[in-house]
Motif scaffolding. Structure first.
Motif, mmCIF file in Angstrom:
data_model
loop_
_atom_site.group_PDB
_atom_site.id
_atom_site.type_symbol
_atom_site.label_atom_id
_atom_site.label_comp_id
_atom_site.label_asym_id
_atom_site.label_seq_id
_atom_site.Cartn_x
_atom_site.Cartn_y
_atom_site.Cartn_z
ATOM 1 N N SER A 1 -7.274 8.518 -3.518
ATOM 2 C CA SER A 1 -6.072 7.864 -2.987
ATOM 3 C C SER A 1 -6.241 6.345 -3.013
ATOM 4 C CB SER A 1 -5.824 8.307 -1.544
ATOM 5 O OG SER A 1 -6.826 7.758 -0.699
ATOM 6 N N LEU A 2 -5.122 5.663 -2.888
ATOM 7 C CA LEU A 2 -5.160 4.191 -2.848
ATOM 8 C C LEU A 2 -6.041 3.698 -1.702
ATOM 9 C CD1 LEU A 2 -1.371 3.644 -3.486
ATOM 10 C CD2 LEU A 2 -3.192 2.671 -4.908
ATOM 11 N N THR A 3 -5.855 4.305 -0.539
ATOM 12 C CA THR A 3 -6.579 3.824 0.641
ATOM 13 C C THR A 3 -8.073 4.085 0.511
ATOM 14 O OG1 THR A 3 -4.608 4.323 1.933
ATOM 15 C CG2 THR A 3 -6.624 3.884 3.154
ATOM 16 N N ALA A 4 -8.440 5.284 0.012
ATOM 17 C CA ALA A 4 -9.864 5.583 -0.164
ATOM 18 C C ALA A 4 -10.486 4.597 -1.149
ATOM 19 C CB ALA A 4 -10.035 7.013 -0.665
ATOM 20 N N HIS A 5 -9.721 4.249 -2.186
ATOM 21 C CA HIS A 5 -10.256 3.303 -3.161
ATOM 22 C C HIS A 5 -10.464 1.927 -2.530
ATOM 23 C CE1 HIS A 5 -11.255 1.827 -7.095
ATOM 24 N NE2 HIS A 5 -10.371 0.851 -6.978
ATOM 25 N N LEU A 6 -9.478 1.465 -1.759
ATOM 26 C CA LEU A 6 -9.637 0.164 -1.096
ATOM 27 C C LEU A 6 -10.829 0.190 -0.140
ATOM 28 C CD1 LEU A 6 -5.990 -0.986 -0.266
ATOM 29 C CD2 LEU A 6 -7.468 -1.725 -2.145
ATOM 30 N N GLY A 7 -11.010 1.319 0.530
ATOM 31 C CA GLY A 7 -12.153 1.448 1.436
ATOM 32 C C GLY A 7 -13.470 1.328 0.690
ATOM 33 N N LEU B 1 0.836 -1.207 0.000
ATOM 34 C CA LEU B 1 0.000 0.000 0.000
ATOM 35 C C LEU B 1 0.869 1.255 0.000
ATOM 36 C CD1 LEU B 1 -2.837 1.156 0.104
ATOM 37 C CD2 LEU B 1 -2.749 1.028 2.596
ATOM 38 N N ALA B 2 0.728 2.047 -1.052
ATOM 39 C CA ALA B 2 1.423 3.345 -1.138
ATOM 40 C C ALA B 2 2.913 3.193 -0.871
ATOM 41 C CB ALA B 2 0.788 4.346 -0.174
#
Ligand SMILES: [Zn+2]
Length: 500
Positions: free
Chosen positions: A258-264, A241-242
């Protein structure tokens, strides 16, 4: 078979990861039955630990066993993206025996450097097989280690993952690279599910996981399905991640977030999930991770080696993100030394912040490298010396130069130890390292097999190596251009500005 009851007597013991005490440790059925002042029961095997400092085994929150056979194969000037573009040259043409061999080599180094458990994202190209996944599981079982064995999987090549990369290549190379395709994710995931159903070793010590390699390298449907499989089969899920600035730049282009928002949004974030590296995470992402219970594993050596940057560990910790420490693979970090990773975890924070209250202290780093990583692995009561916790123990020589004179024992372990004072390693109550020997594997035979395999693999992958070297120049140039407008995070202190 449960190990016999044992009394470890005479050592200076780190109790609860907080204080050192001169206590005896009664071990039964692989766990710490009691900490005892004085002699303890008379009817058990006694282990003399006089002159030893006894601490819990270190837990490697992120590694790749396939990296051991790739040692020395990462160019000096490799970045994450050029390394990934050349993965076929390092990991191609491997047989199932090579996967097991590489995992055994990796296990030997981890044991020799005080690691008793690991989260292994192991790759098999072009796609995983049940036999390959099981070979890695059997390697750890034979070594006596605890492990989460998670096949590292994707359904996009790096050229498909990074928008615009393919266009950067000249036509003839572009055609060759465009022709490379990963197998459909439905097939890959069916193999992973089958491997879980027919798991070849007891799950108490070596259990399956799932490792979608990098969000950008996996389609959204694939990521959702990985999370669903993890839920259905009670698996730990880990992804990179990132790790690099390029990944966040590509996420903005592909996802618009962002990567994290997308995974969320996909439902991948959860208490069973973790991200490796997290170098380029923002505070907003940290809050998403903390709220979902998703952990992050800090891999400082690999991040330094590939010039990826330094993870914002203090910011993540303050946001409430569960943190572990890992070595990453023996290819990108050149070794499996958890003492070294732990020390870097503490010291690198001092390059990020002038104020000592923002630094990672010795106790905090030690907890991340033990119980913190163990939580990422989903292990129950592993990473501390306390009643009821696993009898995974390291025995350090208190007469070794690191500890002479001895003033602040934990500080001297975190800031000075590199494995040189390590004399014995115990996992679940049984020794796996003693008298300078790893007891569970034949290191001489492993070395011979490794040299033979490396000669064969280097010859088989020679053409892929040439391609990778030629592609690296273009990949590096593409990433430099793509990142030019993406500001470095404040915690990177300008070391990764557009000129890089
Ligand atoms: Zn990794």
């Amino acid at each position: 078979m449960p190990s016999p009851a044992r009394l470890i007597r005479g050592g200076l013991v780190l109790v609860g990861n907080t204080r050192f005490e001169s206590v005896s440790i009664l071990v039964r059925d692989g766990r710490i039955k009691a900490l005892i002042d004085g002699d303890g029961p008379a009817d058990v095997e006694v282990i003399d630990a006089a002159g030893r400092i006894v601490i819990p085994g270190l837990v490697n929150g992120h590694t790749h066993s396939h990296g051991a056979l790739g040692r020395g194969g990462v160019p000096d000037d490799a970045t994450l993206e050029t390394f990934l573009a050349g993965a076929g040259a390092l990991n191609g043409n491997r047989h199932v025996d090579d996967l097991r061999l590489s995992a055994e080599l990796s296990a030997v180094e981890m044991i020799r450097k005080g690691c008793t458990a690991c989260f292994d994202l192991s790759v098999e190209l072009p796609s995983p097989s049940v036999e390959g996944i099981h070979a890695v599981a059997m390697a750890y079982h034979g070594a006596g280690m605890r492990a989460v064995v998670a096949p590292m999987i994707s359904d996009r090549t790096i050229h498909q993952a990074l928008p615009g990369l393919l266009d950067a290549f000249p036509p003839e190379m572009r055609a060759a690279l465009a022709a490379i395709a990963m197998p459909p994710w439905t097939e890959t995931l069916a193999i992973c599910a089958d491997a879980v159903q027919r798991w070849p070793v007891p799950m108490d010590r070596v259990r399956p996981g799932i490792g979608p390699a990098i969000p950008l390298h996996c389609s959204d449907d694939f990521l959702r399905a990985c999370a669903a499989l993890a839920d259905d089969c009670d698996l730990r899920l880990q992804t990179h991640l990132a790790e690099s600035r390029m990944q966040q730049v590509a996420a903005r282009r592909r996802y618009g977030t962002s990567l994290t928002a997308h995974l969320g949004a996909l439902g991948v974030l959860s208490a069973r999930a973790s991200g490796a590296h997290g170098v380029w995470l923002s505070e907003t992402e940290a809050r998403l991770l903390a709220a979902s219970g998703t952990g992050i594993v800090h891999n400082p050596m690999s991040n330094l080696r590939l010039g990826s940057g330094t993870a914002p560990v203090r910011m993540l910790a303050d946001a409430g993100v569960g943190l572990g420490i890992g070595t990453d693979a023996s290819n990108t970090s050149d070794g499996q030394n958890m003492f070294e990773a732990m020390r870097l975890g503490a010291t690198l924070s001092r390059a990020q912040a002038a104020a000592p209250e923002h630094w990672i202290g010795a106790t905090e780093a030690f907890r991340m490298a033990t119980e913190g990583s163990a939580r990422i692995l989903g292990l129950d009561r592993v990473g501390r010396i306390e009643e009821g916790w696993a009898a995974d123990l390291l025995f350090l020589d208190a007469d070794y130069c690191h500890y002479v004179p001895l003033r602040d024992t934990l500080s001297q372990i975190v800031f000075a130890e590199n494995g040189a004072a390590l004399r014995e390693v115990m996992i679940a109550g049984d020794f796996v390292l003693k008298d300078g020997r790893v007891l569970t594997l034949d290191e001489t035979a492993l070395a011979e097999r490794a040299r033979t395999a490396a000669r064969r693999l280097d010859a088989a992958n020679a053409q892929a190596r040439q391609m990778a070297d030629a592609a690296a120049v273009i990949v590096r140039s593409f990433c430099r251009g793509a990142c030019a407008d993406f500001p470095p995070a404040s915690h990177q202190r300008g070391s990764h500005g557009p000129e890089n």
